[in-house]
Design an enzyme around this catalytic site. Structure first.
Site, short mmCIF file in Angstrom:
data_model
loop_
_atom_site.label_atom_id
_atom_site.label_comp_id
_atom_site.label_asym_id
_atom_site.label_seq_id
_atom_site.Cartn_x
_atom_site.Cartn_y
_atom_site.Cartn_z
N GLU A 435 0.84 -1.20 0.00
CA GLU A 435 0.00 0.00 0.00
C GLU A 435 0.87 1.25 0.00
O GLU A 435 1.62 1.51 0.94
CB GLU A 435 -0.90 0.01 1.24
CG GLU A 435 -1.73 1.26 1.40
CD GLU A 435 -2.50 1.29 2.72
OE1 GLU A 435 -3.15 2.33 2.99
OE2 GLU A 435 -2.45 0.31 3.48
N ASP A 508 -1.45 -1.16 5.60
CA ASP A 508 -1.41 -0.58 6.95
C ASP A 508 -2.38 -1.30 7.89
O ASP A 508 -3.40 -1.83 7.46
CB ASP A 508 -1.78 0.91 6.90
CG ASP A 508 -0.76 1.74 6.14
OD1 ASP A 508 0.36 1.24 5.93
OD2 ASP A 508 -1.08 2.88 5.76
N ASP A 510 -4.74 -0.38 9.69
CA ASP A 510 -5.83 0.54 10.01
C ASP A 510 -7.01 0.23 9.10
O ASP A 510 -7.00 -0.74 8.33
CB ASP A 510 -5.37 2.00 9.87
CG ASP A 510 -4.88 2.34 8.47
OD1 ASP A 510 -5.12 1.53 7.53
OD2 ASP A 510 -4.26 3.39 8.28
N ASP A 512 -8.22 1.82 6.43
CA ASP A 512 -7.93 1.88 5.00
C ASP A 512 -7.13 0.67 4.55
O ASP A 512 -7.37 0.12 3.46
CB ASP A 512 -7.14 3.16 4.68
CG ASP A 512 -8.03 4.39 4.64
OD1 ASP A 512 -9.26 4.22 4.48
OD2 ASP A 512 -7.51 5.51 4.76
#
Length: 649
Positions: A435, A508, A510, A512
């Site tokens: 990412e 990540d 998180d 997203d």
């Protein structure tokens, strides 16, 4: 080197169930959470075999508060009389002798999921205790087994504490088994209520009229499953978040000799096919001869109908099977004897006669169905949808040819983006799909250039759910992945040319990052599914924190682990919180997430294809209300830390 004598004294003979404990992987695949649940399924399968052969109608599964599990059915009950040659009760034989059971001929069980007579004895061998109660002929019998180590360190596996004994009268019929997986084999693993209920629901769909109750004593959770519509209800359940284009499932049931076939299918406005097959209640996620037989028969029936009813003109070519199967959701459920699976995992049927049976029965049943003039509108919908799919297929074929030409001419989608591995040994090479360009830069610096390739993504790729293949090929991020892997896509996919045998999604930790993982997994599931079923797709787990103090450095993967790491560091520590992969330098990313000796990877697999389909549709489809409902029922945001902690360990 001095010669070592080798004689009969060196030959070890494993007695009783000792072989199971010495090599558990041979019998249950793994001593992880999947293997532990395998012990339960062996007992449940025995109960299912009773009911699917016409004896009883109810199974109850309980996760007990002490970590044990209980399975009870209302079948005939295991035989309690003495075996003529082994001179002990049938119950004791079944639970202590490998390759012993009533399923090696067809006199007791016409159909059976248990093939080798090892299920109950394996569960017993790998349990701390296993207590069996039999209700039979108005009497209640009991025998208890245990595994223990004597004072000399010798292990005894699944031995009876005493012979089978009569303990009273009863009006019940059936068998009740309670067992506790041995922590020496499985550690602190616990039975998972959701895992059990998913399989229980599937079994209830596959066995019309069966009732399965599941209870967790500790949490108080209870579920009960009962479907009078059988696999027609199953198909409706799988597509309830999709838009149907025919009103109700097409269903047929047929028998021939010792072969039983049920098929149910329906069409939605989606662009992919979903075929789920089962043999004697065992999911065959890799398909096999039964699926091949159905698909070939269905293509023939529909092409014949299209020709005979002027949907296809004389000069027009027949439509392909993939055209007719666009948007189909199908369940094929067969029961047969002498089942031959390819591989120990029982995921692909190999019996050649199954293809012939399914093909002949399907042709006969579908010709009968479509000969009814009331079904003319249904046939027209299916054929028109197939003709539309054929046009898109031709368009996609041209798009693929253009993509190949552009790729050969200028490597259009990879120049300056893919950092390729230098080794040509594809089986050793891995591709990190990363990412963001920042994290991609660190990954490129931290990789082992010989075996590791890095492909950074500029943004979120296309959500492939409900996208036609030509739309998928129009997305640059997706094209980059396809080109890097070198396998093709959809019907053209060829794993023999796979450039990287580990495909690692690195995003990540998180929301997203989770969304990007979901999008990529949806694409692989919809258009490159063999990558998943053959074990090539992985998720990398990046850390959340770095705790450091002088020479002490520890990476922490969850909030749960953080206090212990801080305690080990002592006063004066520094704490770094990684909001994304881009905040790590190359060395840190290498040490935590890329180095094979230090990293943690989750291998993505499909244990239950039908329920995987349901989840992908719920999470990535258009039905927002269904997604909200699922989240409200199932989401427990406290579990995220447990997820990372369990997999990191």
């Amino acid at each position: 080197m001095a010669d070592k004598t080798y004689n009969s004294n060196d030959i070890v003979v494993l007695e009783g169930l000792d072989a199971v404990r010495l090599r558990p992987g041979m019998y249950i695949g793994t001593t992880g959470i999947k293997g532990m649940h395998h012990l339960l399924w062996e007992i449940v399968d025995n109960a299912i075999d009773e009911i699917s052969n016409g004896y009883g109608d109810t199974i109850s599964i309980t996760i007990n508060s002490d970590g044990s599990a209980t399975v009870e059915d209302n079948g005939r009950g295991i035989p309690v009389d003495n075996h003529p040659t082994l001179h002990k009760s049938g119950v004791e034989v079944v639970y202590t002798t490998l390759h012993a059971g009533g399923k090696f001929n067809n006199s007791n069980y016409k159909f059976s999921g248990g093939l080798h007579g090892v299920g109950a004895s394996v569960t017993n061998a790998l349990s701390k205790f296993c207590n069996v109660t039999v209700y039979k002929d108005g009497k209640e019998y009991q025998i208890n087994f245990h595994s223990y180590m004597d004072e000399n360190g010798k292990m005894y596996s699944g031995v009876p504490i005493a012979p089978l004994k009569l303990i009273g009268k009863t009006e019940k019929s059936g068998t009740r088994v309670t067992f506790l997986p041995d922590e020496a084999m499985f550690g602190s693993l616990k039975f998972n209520f959701e895992t059990i209920t998913r399989r229980a629901k599937e079994l209830a769909f596959l066995n019309k009229g069966l009732k399965i109750n599941v209870k967790d004593e500790e949490s108080g959770s209870e579920e009960s499953y009962h479907y009078e519509g059988g696999i027609s209800d199953f198909v409706n359940y799988l597509v309830e978040e999709k838009t149907k284009v025919i009103a109700k499932p097409i269903f047929f049931h047929a028998e021939e000799k010792n072969f039983d076939l049920e098929v149910a299918f329906i069409y939605t406005d989606s662009y992919t096919e979903n075929c789920f097959s089962f043999v004697n209640n065992i999911p065959t996620i890799e398909g096999g001869t039964h699926e091949t037989g159905f698909k070939s028969a269905y293509t023939k029936v529909m092409n014949d109908y299209a020709r005979n009813n002027n949907f296809l003109k004389e000069k027009e070519a027949n439509l392909l099977g993939e055209d007719y199967r666009e948007g189909i959701t199908c369940v094929i459920n067969i029961k047969m004897n002498n089942v031959q699976f390819e591989g120990q995992t029982k995921t692909k049927l190999g019996n050649p006669e199954a293809k012939t049976f399914v093909e002949n029965l399907t042709i006969a049943q579908l010709n009968k169905f479509f000969s009814d003039k009331k079904q003319a509108s249904t046939a027209e919908i299916i054929i028109n949808k197939a003709k539309g799919a054929a046009k898109v297929r031709e368009s996609a074929k041209r798009a693929k040819e253009v993509a190949r030409a552009r790729n050969n001419a200028e490597n259009f989608n990879l120049v300056g983006k893919l950092a390729a591995a230098t080794s040509r040994n594809n089986s050793m090479c891995e591709l990190f799909i990363v990412e963001g360009n920042s994290a991609g830069g660190s990954a490129k610096q931290g990789r082992d250039r010989r075996y590791q390739a890095v492909l950074p993504l500029r943004g979120k790729p296309l959500n492939a759910e409900k996208k036609r293949i030509d739309q998928v090929l129009a997305n640059e991020e997706i094209r980059m992945i396809i080109s890097a892997l070198n396998t093709g896509i959809g019907e053209d996919l060829d794993l023999s040319s796979l450039r990287y045998h580990k495909v690692i999604i690195l995003s990540d930790a998180d929301q997203d990052g989770a969304h990007i993982r979901s999008i990529l997994l949806t694409f692989f599931y919809r258009y490159m599914r063999p990558l998943i079923t053959e074990g090539h797709v992985f998720i990398g787990l990046p850390p959340l924190y770095r705790v450091a103090k002088k020479d002490f450095v520890e990476y922490v993967y969850s909030d749960v682990e953080l206090p212990d790491a801080i305690a080990r560091a002592g006063k004066g520590y520094t704490l770094s919180r990684y909001k994304g992969l881009g905040e790590m330098n190359a060395d840190q990313l290498k040490d935590t997430t890329m180095d094979p000796d230090k990293r943690t990877l989750i291998q993505v697999s499909i244990d239950d294809a039908a329920m995987a389909e349901k989840m992908v549709t719920t999470w990535m489809g258009d039905d927002i209300d269904a997604r909200k409902q699922y989240i409200s029922i199932h989401a427990n945001f406290d579990k995220e830390d447990d997820f990372y902690k369990n997999y990191h360990n």
